[in-house]
Design an enzyme around this catalytic site. Structure first.
Site, PDB file in Angstrom:
ATOM      1  CG  LEU A 111      -2.233  -0.201  41.526  1.00 20.35           C
ATOM      2  CD1 LEU A 111      -2.307  -1.590  40.898  1.00 20.35           C
ATOM      3  CD2 LEU A 111      -1.571  -0.271  42.890  1.00 20.35           C
ATOM      4  CG  ASP A 112       3.522   4.171  40.816  1.00 22.97           C
ATOM      5  OD1 ASP A 112       2.798   5.138  41.122  1.00 22.97           O
ATOM      6  OD2 ASP A 112       4.519   3.819  41.469  1.00 22.97           O
ATOM      7  NE  ARG A 113       2.968   5.365  31.810  1.00 21.25           N
ATOM      8  CZ  ARG A 113       2.422   5.924  30.724  1.00 21.25           C
ATOM      9  NH1 ARG A 113       1.979   5.166  29.737  1.00 21.25           N
ATOM     10  NH2 ARG A 113       2.339   7.233  30.628  1.00 21.25           N
TER      11      ARG A 113
END
Length: 238
Positions: free
Chosen positions: A76-78
């Site tokens: 997942l993106d940050r």
């Protein structure tokens, strides 16, 4: 034993790694709910403040010589919160990645504005620019097919609350598709408006086939409280 797999007792909250809530653990997989702001995996500049590093230390249980490991299956993106599954063996990682296209991934998002179509499918080819940002292109030789389904669950004067089906898994796919429709995700500083607050994008539900037992398993993570500060999200919040 549950469904032919050994399920480990989930430890109390005080033993959870920082920024992660353990949803499920057995001998093959480890499923967590990640907070916004935590990287999934390391970068050249950040090595330790990642979900991967924290879970590697968790399974080692303080023993640096331990052979216990975790393996990254997806990311997942940050700034995206929600459900991530890690493998605990190379075989489990390979199985999950080989079958990833058959799994169901449901996200929730709060976006700016009121969407004209209350339900639809966004489809385009996504390519990466020299600035590392993704964009849609008509050139299928330059981009990869990305498909995002959405349904408006609620809206007010400023925002719309969406349920999203991630039908492919391209980099920044949901954020790019919604921004290009004129409805960027709230607090998306890369593709949307530079505003205060946390990115209102959450991986809420992941359904997989267990790599050893073959059981169909669904893992869910309730919405962070800051979603309900923007709009009424009904029973989806925690």
């Amino acid at each position: 034993m549950t469904g032919g797999k050994t399920v480990l007792r989930v430890p109390s909250r005080r033993h959870w790694p920082r920024g992660l809530a353990i949803l499920h653990e057995d001998r093959d997989i480890l499923v967590v709910n990640k907070v916004s702001g935590l990287l999934t995996m390391g970068t050249d500049r950040v090595k330790q403040s990642t979900a991967y590093y924290l879970l590697r230390e968790y399974v080692r249980k303080g023993n640096r010589k331990s052979q216990n490991r975790v393996y990254i299956v997806h990311r997942l993106d940050r700034d995206t919160s929600g459900v991530i599954v890690f493998a605990k063996t190379p075989d489990a990682k390979r199985n999950l990645q080989d079958n990833w296209h058959d799994f169901s991934k449901v996200y929730y998002a709060v976006v700016h504005g009121s969407m004209d179509l209350k339900e639809g499918l966004i489809s385009s080819y996504l390519a990466e620019g020299k600035n590392f940002k993704m964009y849609s292109t008509d050139d299928d030789s330059n981009g990869k097919l990305a498909r995002t389904g959405y349904k408006v669950l609620n809206q007010n004067d400023d925002y719309s609350f969406l349920e999203i089906a991630l039908l492919t898994g391209r980099k920044n796919q949901i954020r790019v598709h919604l921004a290009e429709k004129g409805h960027p995700v709230v607090a998306d500083k890369l593709y949307g408006i530079k505003e205060k607050g946390k990115l209102a994008l959450h991986a809420a539900k992941l359904t997989i086939t267990h790599p050893w037992s073959g059981a169909r398993m669904t893992f869910e993570a309730g919405l962070p409280s800051y979603f309900s500060d923007l709009i009424d999200v009904g029973s989806s919040s925690v």
